[in-house]
Each structure stands twice: as structure tokens, then as C-alpha cells.
Write a protein that holds these residues in place. Structure first.
Motif, PDB file in Angstrom:
ATOM      1  N   MET A   4       0.794  -1.070  -0.022  1.00  0.00           N
ATOM      2  CA  MET A   4      -0.206   0.028   0.149  1.00  0.00           C
ATOM      3  C   MET A   4       0.771   1.232  -0.121  1.00  0.00           C
ATOM      4  N   THR A   5       0.589   2.111  -0.791  1.00  0.00           N
ATOM      5  CA  THR A   5       1.343   3.246  -1.021  1.00  0.00           C
ATOM      6  C   THR A   5       1.120   4.372   0.098  1.00  0.00           C
ATOM      7  N   GLU A   6       2.119   4.871   0.626  1.00  0.00           N
ATOM      8  CA  GLU A   6       2.129   5.644   1.824  1.00  0.00           C
ATOM      9  C   GLU A   6       1.529   7.167   1.366  1.00  0.00           C
ATOM     10  N   SER A   7       0.572   7.421   2.166  1.00  0.00           N
ATOM     11  CA  SER A   7      -0.124   8.816   1.791  1.00  0.00           C
ATOM     12  C   SER A   7       0.547  10.078   2.143  1.00  0.00           C
ATOM     13  N   ALA A   8       0.425  11.147   1.140  1.00  0.00           N
ATOM     14  CA  ALA A   8       1.577  12.298   1.336  1.00  0.00           C
ATOM     15  C   ALA A   8       0.694  12.918   2.374  1.00  0.00           C
ATOM     16  N   VAL A   9       1.711  13.967   3.151  1.00  0.00           N
ATOM     17  CA  VAL A   9       1.396  14.782   4.207  1.00  0.00           C
ATOM     18  C   VAL A   9       1.555  16.241   3.703  1.00  0.00           C
ATOM     19  N   LEU A  10       0.761  17.190   3.868  1.00  0.00           N
ATOM     20  CA  LEU A  10       0.916  18.574   3.526  1.00  0.00           C
ATOM     21  C   LEU A  10       1.040  19.450   4.351  1.00  0.00           C
ATOM     22  N   ALA A  11       2.073  20.374   4.583  1.00  0.00           N
ATOM     23  CA  ALA A  11       2.173  21.324   5.574  1.00  0.00           C
ATOM     24  C   ALA A  11       2.567  22.488   4.962  1.00  0.00           C
ATOM     25  N   ALA A  12       2.321  23.784   5.611  1.00  0.00           N
ATOM     26  CA  ALA A  12       2.462  25.025   4.931  1.00  0.00           C
ATOM     27  C   ALA A  12       2.760  25.991   6.268  1.00  0.00           C
ATOM     28  N   GLN A  13       3.716  27.007   5.765  1.00  0.00           N
ATOM     29  CA  GLN A  13       3.840  28.322   6.757  1.00  0.00           C
ATOM     30  C   GLN A  13       4.091  29.539   5.909  1.00  0.00           C
ATOM     31  N   ILE A  14       3.839  30.622   6.585  1.00  0.00           N
ATOM     32  CA  ILE A  14       4.005  32.085   6.143  1.00  0.00           C
ATOM     33  C   ILE A  14       5.513  32.504   6.623  1.00  0.00           C
ATOM     34  N   GLU A  15       6.688  32.843   5.883  1.00  0.00           N
ATOM     35  CA  GLU A  15       7.904  33.056   6.185  1.00  0.00           C
ATOM     36  C   GLU A  15       8.124  34.690   5.880  1.00  0.00           C
ATOM     37  N   ARG A  16       8.737  35.361   6.657  1.00  0.00           N
ATOM     38  CA  ARG A  16       9.316  36.837   6.459  1.00  0.00           C
ATOM     39  C   ARG A  16      10.683  36.975   6.187  1.00  0.00           C
ATOM     40  N   TRP A  17      11.189  37.572   4.937  1.00  0.00           N
ATOM     41  CA  TRP A  17      12.551  37.700   4.931  1.00  0.00           C
ATOM     42  C   TRP A  17      12.687  39.290   4.570  1.00  0.00           C
ATOM     43  N   PRO A  18      13.717  39.838   5.615  1.00  0.00           N
ATOM     44  CA  PRO A  18      13.945  41.243   5.552  1.00  0.00           C
ATOM     45  C   PRO A  18      14.665  41.482   4.307  1.00  0.00           C
ATOM     46  N   ILE A  19      14.311  42.598   3.589  1.00  0.00           N
ATOM     47  CA  ILE A  19      14.973  43.200   2.263  1.00  0.00           C
ATOM     48  C   ILE A  19      16.199  44.187   2.931  1.00  0.00           C
TER      49      ILE A  19
ATOM     50  N   MET B 121      -6.021  21.919   0.336  1.00  0.00           N
ATOM     51  CA  MET B 121      -5.791  20.696  -0.473  1.00  0.00           C
ATOM     52  C   MET B 121      -5.252  19.517   0.338  1.00  0.00           C
ATOM     53  N   GLN B 122      -5.194  19.710   1.574  1.00  0.00           N
ATOM     54  CA  GLN B 122      -4.538  18.557   2.354  1.00  0.00           C
ATOM     55  C   GLN B 122      -5.470  17.207   2.118  1.00  0.00           C
ATOM     56  N   GLU B 123      -6.600  17.285   2.122  1.00  0.00           N
ATOM     57  CA  GLU B 123      -7.005  15.874   1.617  1.00  0.00           C
ATOM     58  C   GLU B 123      -6.839  15.202   0.242  1.00  0.00           C
ATOM     59  N   ALA B 124      -6.870  16.297  -0.756  1.00  0.00           N
ATOM     60  CA  ALA B 124      -6.548  15.919  -1.906  1.00  0.00           C
ATOM     61  C   ALA B 124      -5.073  15.309  -2.079  1.00  0.00           C
ATOM     62  N   VAL B 125      -4.142  15.879  -1.556  1.00  0.00           N
ATOM     63  CA  VAL B 125      -2.737  15.585  -1.433  1.00  0.00           C
ATOM     64  C   VAL B 125      -2.643  14.019  -0.601  1.00  0.00           C
ATOM     65  N   GLY B 126      -3.398  14.051   0.246  1.00  0.00           N
ATOM     66  CA  GLY B 126      -3.356  12.813   0.946  1.00  0.00           C
ATOM     67  C   GLY B 126      -3.930  11.552  -0.137  1.00  0.00           C
ATOM     68  N   ARG B 127      -4.907  11.852  -0.976  1.00  0.00           N
ATOM     69  CA  ARG B 127      -5.422  10.986  -1.808  1.00  0.00           C
ATOM     70  C   ARG B 127      -4.389  10.756  -3.144  1.00  0.00           C
ATOM     71  N   GLY B 128      -3.498  11.553  -2.725  1.00  0.00           N
ATOM     72  CA  GLY B 128      -2.448  11.231  -4.170  1.00  0.00           C
ATOM     73  C   GLY B 128      -2.644  12.189  -5.323  1.00  0.00           C
ATOM     74  N   LEU B 129      -2.659  13.439  -5.056  1.00  0.00           N
ATOM     75  CA  LEU B 129      -2.772  14.618  -5.956  1.00  0.00           C
ATOM     76  C   LEU B 129      -1.705  14.785  -6.702  1.00  0.00           C
ATOM     77  N   ASP B 130      -1.872  14.713  -8.104  1.00  0.00           N
ATOM     78  CA  ASP B 130      -0.571  14.852  -8.755  1.00  0.00           C
ATOM     79  C   ASP B 130      -0.814  16.294  -9.703  1.00  0.00           C
TER      80      ASP B 130
END
Length: 329
Positions: A1-16, A68-77
Motif C-alpha cells: 500500500m502506497t504511503e499517503s502524502a502529508v501537506l504542511a505550509a507556513q508563512i515566512e518573512r525575509w527582510p529586504i 488541499m490537504q485531503e486531495a494531497v493525501g489521496r495522491g494529488l498530482d
């Protein structure tokens, strides 16, 4: 059985480093959103920059990615992603993360997976922010050794600005970005001043949707669409107004559409510029695949930051090198 993918995301701030000023305003930090998709011990990453010009915010972009977490977990391409999301910064981050994951899982470079030419070291433009003629000349003099400079214009007195920049950098190739700041009334005088200064290309002189005047004049300098062009669907209506198009991954909604857009732009007879928002090397790395198609490469985002992320792209002055696998692709 193929392992499900897990999605994470975060906001980052980079000084100019200092400030970054265009016709629409100034900012002192780059706010990016990073998507990470993990599966089987590998993590694919993609970075995007939400653009207020199109009503995007970091918070809404983060929410759109995480939806899109659920879609990614289902194998979103990537093909399904194009259908499920409209072109946006959020889709760009996900598209690039999926590509990175595919490359890391397969142990192949992403350009080999896509059947594209391997990117090589190339010259990137370096941006001079909008300011007074004196301020811009002083900033230009510090980088006059760079072969390609991108000059931000779009305010009253642009003729004096470009003349001062040219005097400060007599040997550099100059391209101009007016960021929709000119009008039908000053378009021809400003283009004439740019031609007099030996400018090679002028980016988006008129507001998107109000650029009909470009089709009615003799253009002494090549004109490039930026805000007027987004994806393949927007190309056809630009043929009489523009000579080139600026392809940005955040506008196109990812590398998948950007590559298809580059092919379509060539078929329509447009020159190609590869552009970026102010962001880290993680956002620049996927755009390197477009560099072999482009007359102008403008991927200087990390050079404008106080610091880049660890393991970022190698910049040797204005020479930018393809990413190492650990960074992306």
C-alpha cells in the motif's frame, strides 16, 4: 500500500536589504508562503509570493494551500492540481512542491523528468529601485559592473531618471520596468527617452486593460507584457501590443503552466523574459528551467534580501547557477 502524502505550509518573512520601491509603493520585507509535501521519507518544497496587485494575501494563500490537504493525501498530482485550482501563488507553491517531491523520490533531476534542457549558469538582471534621479544614479554606480540592470520607473520625471542611470552605468545593458505607471499621454515621450538611453526593453508601461495605445504607436523600444499576461489563455490578445512576455511562476500558477506558456509564447512569436517576485532561492530555483527559453532572466530576488535561506542558489555577481538537489528539483 502506497504511503499517503502529508501537506504542511507556513508563512515566512525575509527582510529586504534597504528597501524595494516600485511605482505602487515600497516594502522592507518579502513575505512568502512555503508548501511542503512529505511522502516516504522525502519532502518536496515550493515557495510562492502572494501578490496584493491580484488581491492575494499571505493568510488567504496559506489557507488555499492547506485546503488541499485531503486531495494531497489521496495522491494529488500536477495534472489534477491544474484542474482543481485557478492560477495563483498558492497553486505555484503546490505545483513546485509536487515537482520537487517527484524528483527526490525518483532520484532524478526535475528537468530530466520533464524532458527539458538542463539549465546552465546564466546572467540575471539586477534591480534598481525607483527613486530620485540622484538616488538611482548613486545606486547604479555601485553596481555598474553588472552586465544587465533592471530599472524601476513609473513616476513623473522618468526621462531624467533613465538618463542619470545610463550616465552611471555606460556599459550595462538596461531594461526598464514601469509597473503600469505610465499613461497614454506620456507613453511616447518616455519610450523616446528610453531609446535615447539605449534601453533594450520596457516592461508593462501602461496599466493592464488600458494598454490599447501600444498597438497604435511605433515602438522604438521592445515592450514586454507583465501584469497584462498571466497564462497561455492571455497570450492571443497581446500580439499587436507587445513584443515579449514576462513569465512568472506566481502569475502562471506554477512551473507546469509556465513551461507550457513559454512554448506557446514562442509559437506566437513573443520574446520571453523570466521574472520573479522578491523571494528566496527556493522560489527562484524552479524558474531556472525556463532560462534556456528566455532572452532576459530576472531572478535576482535573493540578491535583494538581507540573507537568503541556507543552501540557496549560487550567485557569482550576476551569474546564477542551477539549484543543487537539496534545495529543489
Amino acid at each position: 500500500m502506497t504511503e499517503s502524502a502529508v501537506l504542511a505550509a507556513q508563512i515566512e518573512r525575509w527582510p529586504i536589504a534597504g528597501h524595494f520601491t516600485i511605482s505602487r509603493g515600497a516594502k522592507t520585507e518579502a513575505v512568502t508562503v512555503v508548501a511542503e509535501i512529505g511522502r516516504g521519507g522525502h519532502v518536496g518544497r515550493g515557495e510562492c509570493v502572494p501578490y496584493p496587485r491580484y488581491g492575494e494575501t499571505p493568510e488567504a494563500t496559506l489557507k488555499a494551500i492547506l485546503s488541499m490537504q485531503e486531495a494531497v493525501g489521496r495522491g494529488l498530482d500536477r495534472r489534477a492540481l491544474q484542474a482543481m485550482m485557478q492560477p495563483s501563488a498558492a497553486r505555484n507553491a503546490l505545483d513546485c512542491a509536487l515537482l520537487d517531491l517527484e524528483a527526490k523520490t525518483s532520484g532524478k533531476r526535475v528537468w530530466d523528468l520533464l524532458g527539458r534542457p538542463a539549465p546552465r549558469a546564466c546572467t540575471t538582471a539586477y534591480t534598481i529601485s525607483l527613486g530620485s534621479p540622484e538616488t538611482m544614479a548613486a545606486a547604479t554606480a555601485k553596481v555598474a559592473h553588472r552586465p544587465l540592470l533592471k530599472i524601476k520607473l513609473g513616476a513623473e520625471g522618468d526621462g531624467a531618471r533613465i538618463a542619470a542611470v545610463r550616465e552611471a552605468a555606460p556599459r550595462s545593458e538596461l531594461i526598464v520596468d514601469a509597473n503600469e505607471g505610465w499613461t497614454a499621454a506620456n507613453l511616447e515621450p518616455n519610450l523616446a527617452e528610453c531609446a535615447r538611453a539605449g534601453v533594450t526593453l520596457v516592461e508593462q508601461p501602461l496599466p493592464a486593460g488600458e494598454d490599447e495605445a501600444l498597438a497604435r504607436i511605433m515602438r522604438p523600444v521592445a515592450v514586454c507584457a507583465d501584469e497584462s499576461v498571466h497564462d497561455r489563455a492571455s497570450l492571443e490578445g497581446l500580439r499587436e501590443r507587445y513584443d515579449a512576455v514576462n513569465i512568472k511562476l506566481d502569475k502562471a500558477g506554477g512551473l507546469t503552466e509556465a513551461l507550457a506558456m513559454a512554448d506557446a509564447a514562442h509559437a506566437h512569436g513573443f520574446g520571453i523574459m523570466i521574472g520573479c517576485m522578491v523571494a528566496t532561492s527556493l522560489a527562484m530555483a524552479p524558474a531556472m528551467l525556463l532560462a534556456p527559453e528566455a532572452r532576459f532572466v530576472d531572478l535576482d530576488g535573493p540578491l535583494l534580501l538581507k540573507r537568503d535561506r541556507d543552501g540557496g542558489l549560487r550567485y557569482d555577481d550576476s551569474l546564477i547557477y542551477p539549484p543543487e538537489p537539496a534545495l529543489w528539483g
